[in-house]
Scaffold this active site. Structure first.
Site, PDB file in Angstrom:
ATOM      1  N   ASP A   1      -5.905   3.094  -5.746  1.00 20.89           N
ATOM      2  CA  ASP A   1      -5.765   4.449  -5.905  1.00 20.89           C
ATOM      3  C   ASP A   1      -4.373   4.617  -4.859  1.00 20.89           C
ATOM      4  OD1 ASP A   1      -5.985   7.129  -6.264  1.00 20.89           O
ATOM      5  OD2 ASP A   1      -7.495   7.393  -4.625  1.00 20.89           O
TER       6      ASP A   1
ATOM      7  N   GLU B   1      -3.614   3.977 -10.531  1.00 20.69           N
ATOM      8  CA  GLU B   1      -3.635   5.124 -10.972  1.00 20.69           C
ATOM      9  C   GLU B   1      -2.185   5.707 -11.028  1.00 20.69           C
ATOM     10  OE1 GLU B   1      -6.714   8.721 -10.402  1.00 20.69           O
ATOM     11  OE2 GLU B   1      -5.292   8.854  -8.919  1.00 20.69           O
TER      12      GLU B   1
ATOM     13  N   ASP C   1     -11.323   8.213  -1.764  1.00 20.35           N
ATOM     14  CA  ASP C   1      -9.993   7.371  -2.091  1.00 20.35           C
ATOM     15  C   ASP C   1     -10.573   6.101  -2.562  1.00 20.35           C
ATOM     16  OD1 ASP C   1      -7.785   9.033  -1.319  1.00 20.35           O
ATOM     17  OD2 ASP C   1      -8.415   8.521   0.732  1.00 20.35           O
TER      18      ASP C   1
END
Length: 157
Positions: free
Chosen positions: A7, A66, A139
């Protein structure tokens, strides 16, 4: 099969390592690459060094990241795009190809709802993996969700 989920962020970069077998998925490790306030060049260097360390300690079958989300602040989008570009290059150098998922794809896969909030994603990540303790910051749960999304996508394909 070992899957790394990432991420990307400008302050912290969450990562998660899953071990997926035919019948179950286990969280092996999850954490943050912390990025200290500094010039952009030094922040990108910290991010790449953190990724180097993860790849030095593990061998991965699959990597998923992502994709950039929409943000209203153009400066934020530009900075995140630069981080994402550096991260993409580093992954290609260390591993090769990687998968990309939008935040909506990740949310839909993990919660069943594309508009789920981060807390709903965190709740479902813990439920899917059978984790009872709290996972912070978000996160990290986002990185786990990205890895789970990729594991699910591999199962379907």
């Amino acid at each position: 099969m070992k899957i790394l989920g990432i991420d990307p962020g400008t302050k912290n970069c969450g990562y998660a390592i899953l071990e997926k077998s035919k019948f179950k998925t286990i969280l092996l490790e999850a954490g943050l690459i912390k990025i200290k306030p500094n010039t952009l060049q030094y922040q990108i260097t910290e991010l790449c060094e953190g990724l180097d360390l993860i790849f030095k300690n593990h061998k991965f079958d699959e990597v998923a990241i992502e994709d950039i989300f929409f943000a209203y602040n153009p400066k934020t989008v530009l900075k995140l795009a630069q981080f994402r570009g550096a991260l993409s290059l580093k992954i290609l150098q260390l591993h090769g190809d990687f998968a990309e998922y939008t935040p909506l794809q990740v949310k839909k896969t993990v919660t069943g709802k594309a508009k789920a909030d981060k807390e709903q994603v965190a709740f479902m990540v813990k439920k899917i993996l059978g984790i009872n303790k709290e996972i912070k910051p978000l996160d990290i749960t986002d990185a786990i969700a990205i890895a789970l999304t990729h594991a699910n996508n591999l199962r379907i394909n």
